[in-house]
Design a protein around this motif. Structure first.
Motif, PDB file in Angstrom:
ATOM      1  N   GLY A 133      -6.906   4.385   6.551  1.00  0.00           N
ATOM      2  CA  GLY A 133      -5.672   3.297   6.656  1.00  0.00           C
ATOM      3  C   GLY A 133      -4.316   3.993   6.788  1.00  0.00           C
ATOM      4  N   GLN A 134      -4.114   4.998   6.369  1.00  0.00           N
ATOM      5  CA  GLN A 134      -2.989   5.850   6.727  1.00  0.00           C
ATOM      6  C   GLN A 134      -2.640   5.947   7.963  1.00  0.00           C
ATOM      7  OE1 GLN A 134      -3.016   9.884   5.744  1.00  0.00           O
ATOM      8  NE2 GLN A 134      -0.645   9.844   5.579  1.00  0.00           N
ATOM      9  N   LEU A 135      -3.570   6.419   8.851  1.00  0.00           N
ATOM     10  CA  LEU A 135      -3.491   6.635  10.217  1.00  0.00           C
ATOM     11  C   LEU A 135      -3.245   5.289  11.010  1.00  0.00           C
ATOM     12  CD1 LEU A 135      -5.698   9.635  10.681  1.00  0.00           C
ATOM     13  CD2 LEU A 135      -3.338   9.695  10.919  1.00  0.00           C
ATOM     14  N   ASP A 168       0.828  -1.277   0.120  1.00  0.00           N
ATOM     15  CA  ASP A 168      -0.034  -0.181  -0.092  1.00  0.00           C
ATOM     16  C   ASP A 168       0.959   1.238   0.011  1.00  0.00           C
ATOM     17  OD1 ASP A 168      -2.906  -1.163   0.386  1.00  0.00           O
ATOM     18  OD2 ASP A 168      -1.935  -1.989   2.030  1.00  0.00           O
ATOM     19  N   ILE A 169       0.663   2.277  -0.955  1.00  0.00           N
ATOM     20  CA  ILE A 169       1.321   3.422  -0.857  1.00  0.00           C
ATOM     21  C   ILE A 169       0.403   4.460  -0.732  1.00  0.00           C
ATOM     22  CG2 ILE A 169       2.791   4.951  -2.651  1.00  0.00           C
ATOM     23  CD1 ILE A 169       3.314   2.139  -4.033  1.00  0.00           C
ATOM     24  N   TYR A 170       0.720   5.134   0.229  1.00  0.00           N
ATOM     25  CA  TYR A 170      -0.270   6.468   0.638  1.00  0.00           C
ATOM     26  C   TYR A 170       0.776   7.821   0.301  1.00  0.00           C
ATOM     27  CZ  TYR A 170      -2.745   3.140   3.360  1.00  0.00           C
ATOM     28  OH  TYR A 170      -3.393   1.929   3.778  1.00  0.00           O
ATOM     29  N   VAL A 215       3.598   0.486   2.993  1.00  0.00           N
ATOM     30  CA  VAL A 215       2.879  -0.489   3.959  1.00  0.00           C
ATOM     31  C   VAL A 215       3.210  -1.880   3.304  1.00  0.00           C
ATOM     32  CG1 VAL A 215       1.362  -1.198   5.654  1.00  0.00           C
ATOM     33  CG2 VAL A 215       1.730   1.082   5.168  1.00  0.00           C
ATOM     34  N   LEU A 216       4.227  -2.750   3.543  1.00  0.00           N
ATOM     35  CA  LEU A 216       4.199  -4.233   2.921  1.00  0.00           C
ATOM     36  C   LEU A 216       3.577  -5.119   4.027  1.00  0.00           C
ATOM     37  CD1 LEU A 216       5.345  -5.573   0.521  1.00  0.00           C
ATOM     38  CD2 LEU A 216       7.524  -5.910   1.684  1.00  0.00           C
ATOM     39  N   ASP A 217       2.283  -5.531   3.709  1.00  0.00           N
ATOM     40  CA  ASP A 217       1.874  -6.811   4.270  1.00  0.00           C
ATOM     41  C   ASP A 217       1.744  -6.208   5.684  1.00  0.00           C
ATOM     42  OD1 ASP A 217       1.352  -8.234   2.102  1.00  0.00           O
ATOM     43  OD2 ASP A 217       3.103  -9.726   2.260  1.00  0.00           O
ATOM     44  N   GLY A 218       1.494  -4.965   5.988  1.00  0.00           N
ATOM     45  CA  GLY A 218       1.511  -4.578   7.298  1.00  0.00           C
ATOM     46  C   GLY A 218       2.624  -3.922   7.865  1.00  0.00           C
ATOM     47  N   ASP A 244       7.300  -8.552  -7.430  1.00  0.00           N
ATOM     48  CA  ASP A 244       6.195  -9.554  -7.475  1.00  0.00           C
ATOM     49  C   ASP A 244       5.187  -9.162  -6.531  1.00  0.00           C
ATOM     50  OD1 ASP A 244       4.322 -11.328  -8.535  1.00  0.00           O
ATOM     51  OD2 ASP A 244       5.282 -13.214  -7.669  1.00  0.00           O
ATOM     52  N   ILE A 245       4.684  -8.006  -6.512  1.00  0.00           N
ATOM     53  CA  ILE A 245       3.934  -7.563  -5.615  1.00  0.00           C
ATOM     54  C   ILE A 245       2.473  -7.115  -6.040  1.00  0.00           C
ATOM     55  CG2 ILE A 245       5.486  -7.164  -3.676  1.00  0.00           C
ATOM     56  CD1 ILE A 245       5.664  -4.222  -4.699  1.00  0.00           C
ATOM     57  N   GLU A 246       1.495  -6.910  -5.457  1.00  0.00           N
ATOM     58  CA  GLU A 246       0.177  -6.267  -5.773  1.00  0.00           C
ATOM     59  C   GLU A 246       0.523  -4.890  -4.948  1.00  0.00           C
ATOM     60  OE1 GLU A 246      -4.787  -6.373  -5.296  1.00  0.00           O
ATOM     61  OE2 GLU A 246      -3.379  -7.849  -4.456  1.00  0.00           O
ATOM     62  N   THR A 247       0.582  -3.810  -6.284  1.00  0.00           N
ATOM     63  CA  THR A 247       0.676  -2.275  -5.464  1.00  0.00           C
ATOM     64  C   THR A 247      -0.680  -1.847  -5.481  1.00  0.00           C
ATOM     65  OG1 THR A 247       2.827  -2.393  -6.515  1.00  0.00           O
ATOM     66  CG2 THR A 247       1.652  -0.257  -5.752  1.00  0.00           C
ATOM     67  N   LYS A 248      -1.029  -1.306  -4.253  1.00  0.00           N
ATOM     68  CA  LYS A 248      -2.298  -0.297  -4.364  1.00  0.00           C
ATOM     69  C   LYS A 248      -1.941   1.247  -3.895  1.00  0.00           C
ATOM     70  CE  LYS A 248      -4.949  -4.362  -2.361  1.00  0.00           C
ATOM     71  NZ  LYS A 248      -5.847  -4.170  -3.525  1.00  0.00           N
ATOM     72  N   PHE A 249      -2.076   1.870  -4.860  1.00  0.00           N
ATOM     73  CA  PHE A 249      -1.827   3.217  -4.643  1.00  0.00           C
ATOM     74  C   PHE A 249      -2.857   4.065  -4.012  1.00  0.00           C
ATOM     75  CE2 PHE A 249      -1.164   7.491  -6.867  1.00  0.00           C
ATOM     76  CZ  PHE A 249      -0.294   7.871  -6.078  1.00  0.00           C
TER      77      PHE A 249
END
Length: 219
Positions: free
Chosen positions: A173-175, A5-7, A185-188, A30-35
């Motif tokens: 989610g950021q907070l 996850d990228i905030y 945030v990589l897998d938490g 090899d990751i799922e990127t969620k911007f």
């Protein structure tokens, strides 16, 4: 598959300094990127700059150009500032049409799987002092990202409530991990700041997640 996850904020100079490397990471591992774009701190905490420490902005204005030079990136102050704010008093205007538009376009780009690309194209204009806020500049940025500005605008108009809900979810989610950007945030596991991208890459390498085929990014 691991999830990153990228905030990220359009007004953050440090988000600009990170965006090229974030795009590289998204395409290399090899990751799922969620911007997940978030509104600037000036909108999330409107009184921050009024009540904050006086050293904050002067230090930022010294550090950002230094980091840009170190990284070999062009830099310049936004023309105009994406946030309507009195820099002398720190007072932030109630209405923020420029940032509202940017956020809507950014979320629309995410829906089309091009959020990172759009952010890269826009921030390269915002944080190098180039025109960025008029239709022509935004159209050029959208085209650079493989998008059509008119389509993004139409999507944003039709999905106002959904976009508002996504922004709220992104900021919540950021907070969970931190208040600043860029935040990865990589897998938490959180990594805050453009100066922690090397640590993120170290972690990705340690987990053996580098692609063997070149791969493509996702949002």
């Amino acid at each position: 598959m691991a999830v990153l996850d990228i905030y990220w904020s359009f007004r953050s100079p440090y988000s600009y300094l990170a965006i090229d490397r974030l795009c590289h990471i998204a395409g290399t591992y090899d990751i799922e990127t969620k911007f997940r774009p978030v509104r600037p701190l000036a909108m999330r905490e409107p009184d921050f700059f009024e009540r904050g420490r006086k050293q904050f902005v002067p230090y930022l204005m010294r550090d950002f150009p230094r980091e840009a030079e170190r990284l070999g990136l062009p830099f310049g102050l936004p023309q105009p500032d994406p946030i309507d704010m009195d820099m002398a008093t720190g007072r932030v205007a109630a209405d923020q049409p420029l940032m509202d538009r940017l956020m809507a376009l950014g979320l629309a780009a995410c829906e089309k799987g091009k959020g990172l690309d759009f952010a890269k194209a826009v921030s390269a204009r915002v944080w190098t002092g180039k025109p960025w806020s008029d239709d022509a500049a935004l159209d050029a940025a959208a085209a650079q990202a493989g998008l059509d500005l008119a389509e993004l605008e139409a999507f944003a108009r039709a999905r106002k409530d959904e976009i508002a809900a996504t922004i709220e979810a992104n900021e919540t989610g950021q907070l969970t991990h931190h208040w600043g950007v860029p935040l990865m945030v990589l897998d938490g596991e959180p990594f805050f700041g453009q100066d922690r991208l090397d640590s993120l890459v170290w972690r990705l390498d340690k987990l053996g997640l580098k692609r063997v085929d070149g791969g493509t990014q996702s949002d």
